[in-house]
Design a protein around this motif. Structure first.
Motif, PDB file in Angstrom:
ATOM      1  N   TYR A  34       0.882  -1.369  -0.158  1.00 44.30           N
ATOM      2  CA  TYR A  34       0.124   0.008   0.151  1.00 44.30           C
ATOM      3  C   TYR A  34       0.934   1.252   0.297  1.00 44.30           C
ATOM      4  O   TYR A  34       0.577   2.256  -0.791  1.00 44.30           O
ATOM      5  N   VAL A  35       1.743   1.438   0.942  1.00 37.88           N
ATOM      6  CA  VAL A  35       2.594   2.474   1.021  1.00 37.88           C
ATOM      7  C   VAL A  35       3.468   2.774  -0.480  1.00 37.88           C
ATOM      8  O   VAL A  35       3.492   3.792  -0.819  1.00 37.88           O
ATOM      9  N   ALA A  36       4.116   1.512  -1.024  1.00 37.98           N
ATOM     10  CA  ALA A  36       4.903   1.603  -2.255  1.00 37.98           C
ATOM     11  C   ALA A  36       3.847   2.178  -3.325  1.00 37.98           C
ATOM     12  O   ALA A  36       4.314   3.028  -4.165  1.00 37.98           O
ATOM     13  N   GLU A  37       2.833   1.933  -3.340  1.00 39.93           N
ATOM     14  CA  GLU A  37       1.717   2.416  -4.277  1.00 39.93           C
ATOM     15  C   GLU A  37       1.275   3.930  -4.153  1.00 39.93           C
ATOM     16  O   GLU A  37       1.055   4.690  -5.003  1.00 39.93           O
ATOM     17  N   LYS A  74      -6.727   2.218   2.755  1.00 43.14           N
ATOM     18  CA  LYS A  74      -7.088   3.473   1.959  1.00 43.14           C
ATOM     19  C   LYS A  74      -7.951   4.244   2.624  1.00 43.14           C
ATOM     20  O   LYS A  74      -8.066   5.511   2.433  1.00 43.14           O
ATOM     21  N   ALA A  75      -8.671   3.702   3.799  1.00 47.75           N
ATOM     22  CA  ALA A  75      -9.497   4.744   4.522  1.00 47.75           C
ATOM     23  C   ALA A  75      -8.886   5.255   5.536  1.00 47.75           C
ATOM     24  O   ALA A  75      -9.244   6.301   6.438  1.00 47.75           O
ATOM     25  N   GLN A  92      11.854   0.028   6.501  1.00 43.85           N
ATOM     26  CA  GLN A  92      11.310  -0.595   5.355  1.00 43.85           C
ATOM     27  C   GLN A  92      10.054   0.183   4.850  1.00 43.85           C
ATOM     28  O   GLN A  92       9.676   0.096   3.612  1.00 43.85           O
ATOM     29  N   ILE A  93       9.405   0.993   5.725  1.00 40.37           N
ATOM     30  CA  ILE A  93       8.335   2.035   5.289  1.00 40.37           C
ATOM     31  C   ILE A  93       8.641   3.017   4.442  1.00 40.37           C
ATOM     32  O   ILE A  93       8.045   3.162   3.155  1.00 40.37           O
TER      33      ILE A  93
END
Length: 518
Positions: free
Chosen positions: A18-21, A73-74, A105-106
């Protein structure tokens, strides 16, 4: 770390995805700054609902962050950006840290995902390694280490690569004893290739060159004892694949940086029970490849195989026929000389050493020391070859001046050694006492001109300090005459000496202090 786990490995992977996107590198970098500066003031975790509430401070303003781990996403923030902001990123990092996952890593989510994917792919690939070719091994190693990036400190990069390969030992791989050797050998060759390629791209400095040569030395020291442990177990297939790998690397090797050539020759020289047919087959492979390649390294490899095959004249002719031969580094010759040493072909070694002489003109003493080492090996077996050695060293003057001097001393050619000291303006005080002791014991008469000239030199300087030095030399000269059992010659010389310098009061005083005069 929170005692209530809301993240497992599967959740962690989804969070990274999710973070990468959804986050830019700039936002993640700012979020990491907030996290490191402890700007995440508080964090409440509702484990059953898998929701997190955090307070993140920026310039005195407190932003409320709400994270829904069921539906990332919320997640939202009270700042003007509202979603995918630096405050939520900081909260993600704080949550990761509390749950035992690396917050870094985040910030590097895309790279972390690639690493995880590679590791999962590598696990399945490990089982296939024993059935792979050498080429397949190198493709695997390329993929296995892709996330490790070269840096200015090349030795640090080497250690990173070694550390990565060390991880392979944690998973049992069903290699045969021979394949285990070849796999480790190719790990070392892979690291060498990486450093050589980096040097070619970035240019060579003293430090980068030192790293490559250190790696080559390590490889060559490792090969011989390691192969010997195989107790004669060899693999014709792995051998052929490995020499094919060497030919590929040698085809693009710089004429002055023969790193792969050096390791290739050490590999051949150390390989147990190498048959004539294998050498002949390798010669054909080199000849075919060199028709399309103009590499000097390939040419040198072919010449070395000719020498192993007993075709001595063709070996030298092959080297000399290449356009880059005249500029070749002296390290080129060591494998050839070692092969002649192993065959105890001393007459042929004399020919090679004489032909090689011009390549050492103006070289460093360390390189010439290697050249002299092989001459000494020859002379130990063929003493009549000593004249050839002196002729070669004289042709290399003045570079070899110190080496010739050391050889005279080492071979107890005292007269020539002392003549060189006098020619250079040295005197007995130049040396420690133990240096002159063997001459005094074996040929004391040879020291007379050395001492007499030095005494005259110090007297001519005409100051008390040098008069003291002259007196010390006179006392040592007296011992030499006594050693020769010719005290009358000393008395005659000393009487004339005192008479000649009777007007030098300071000298007369020093002679009395030294108890040479009453």
């Amino acid at each position: 770390m929170s005692s209530t786990p809301v993240l497992n490995d599967d959740n962690w992977s989804k969070l990274l995805e999710y973070v990468a996107e959804s986050y830019s590198e700039v936002t993640l970098s700012r979020g990491f700054h907030f996290y490191k500066q402890q700007m995440v003031l508080s964090m409440n975790i509702a484990a059953e609902l898998r929701k997190v509430h955090a307070v993140v401070e920026e310039f005195g303003e407190k932003c409320q962050v709400a994270i829904d781990l069921n539906q990332l996403k919320a997640s939202s923030c009270t700042c003007p950006v509202k979603t995918s902001c630096k405050h939520i990123a900081a909260a993600f990092m704080e949550l990761a840290d509390r749950q035992g996952y690396p917050a870094s890593q985040i910030m590097n989510a895309k790279m972390a995902l690639k690493r995880v994917a590679a590791q999962s792919a590598n696990v399945s690939t490990l089982e296939q390694l024993p059935g792979m070719t050498v080429e397949g091994w190198h493709k695997f190693m390329e993929h296995y280490t892709y996330h490790l990036k070269p840096n200015y400190d090349q030795w640090n990069f080497v250690e990173l690569l070694r550390g990565q390969f060390a991880n392979l030992k944690r998973t049992p791989i069903t290699f045969s004893e021979t394949d285990q050797f070849y796999f480790e050998f190719h790990q070392r060759l892979f690291i060498l290739r990486k450093i050589v390629e980096q040097n070619a791209q970035a240019g060579v400095t003293f430090f980068t060159a030192a790293t490559v040569y250190h790696l080559v030395d390590e490889l060559m020291e490792w090969i011989n004892p390691t192969i010997s442990l195989l107790n004669g177990l060899i693999s014709s297939e792995r051998f052929q694949q490995t020499t094919a790998y060497f030919r590929t690397q040698m085809s693009v090797e710089s004429p002055k940086k023969l790193h792969h050539f050096s390791v290739f020759t050490a590999f051949l020289a150390s390989h147990p029970m190498l048959e004539e047919s294998q050498i002949a087959s390798e010669i054909v492979a080199f000849e075919v490849m060199q028709e399309a390649e103009l590499s000097f390294s390939l040419c040198a490899g072919r010449a070395y195989l000719y020498l192993m095959h007993g075709r001595k004249a063709l070996s030298w002719e092959t080297l000399a026929s290449h356009a880059a031969f005249k500029e070749a580094p002296t390290l080129l010759f060591r494998p050839f000389l070692d092969e002649l040493k192993q065959k105890q072909d001393w007459q042929e070694m004399i020919l090679w050493l004489r032909r090689m002489c011009s390549f050492y003109r103006g070289k460093r003493h360390l390189e010439i020391d290697v050249y002299v080492f092989y001459w000494k090996l020859v002379i130990a077996e063929l003493p009549e070859a000593e004249a050839d050695m002196w002729q070669s060293l004289e042709e290399l003057l003045p570079t070899t001046y110190r080496i010739i001097e050391d050889l005279y001393y080492e071979r107890r050619q005292w007269k020539r050694w002392i003549e060189m000291q006098i020619a250079q303006g040295y005197d007995p005080f130049t040396h420690r006492v133990h240096v002159l002791q063997p001459i005094e014991k074996e040929s004391p008469e040879l020291l007379l001109p050395y001492y007499h000239q030095a005494v005259e030199h110090y007297i001519r300087l005409k100051n008390r300090h040098d008069y003291k030095a002259a007196v010390r030399l006179l006392k040592r000269l007296e011992k030499v005459y006594k050693k020769m059992k010719q005290p009358e010659r000393w008395e005659a010389f000393f009487t004339r000496f005192v008479s000649r310098f009777s007007r030098l009061r300071a000298l007369q005083e020093e002679l009395k202090k030294g108890k040479l005069l009453e």
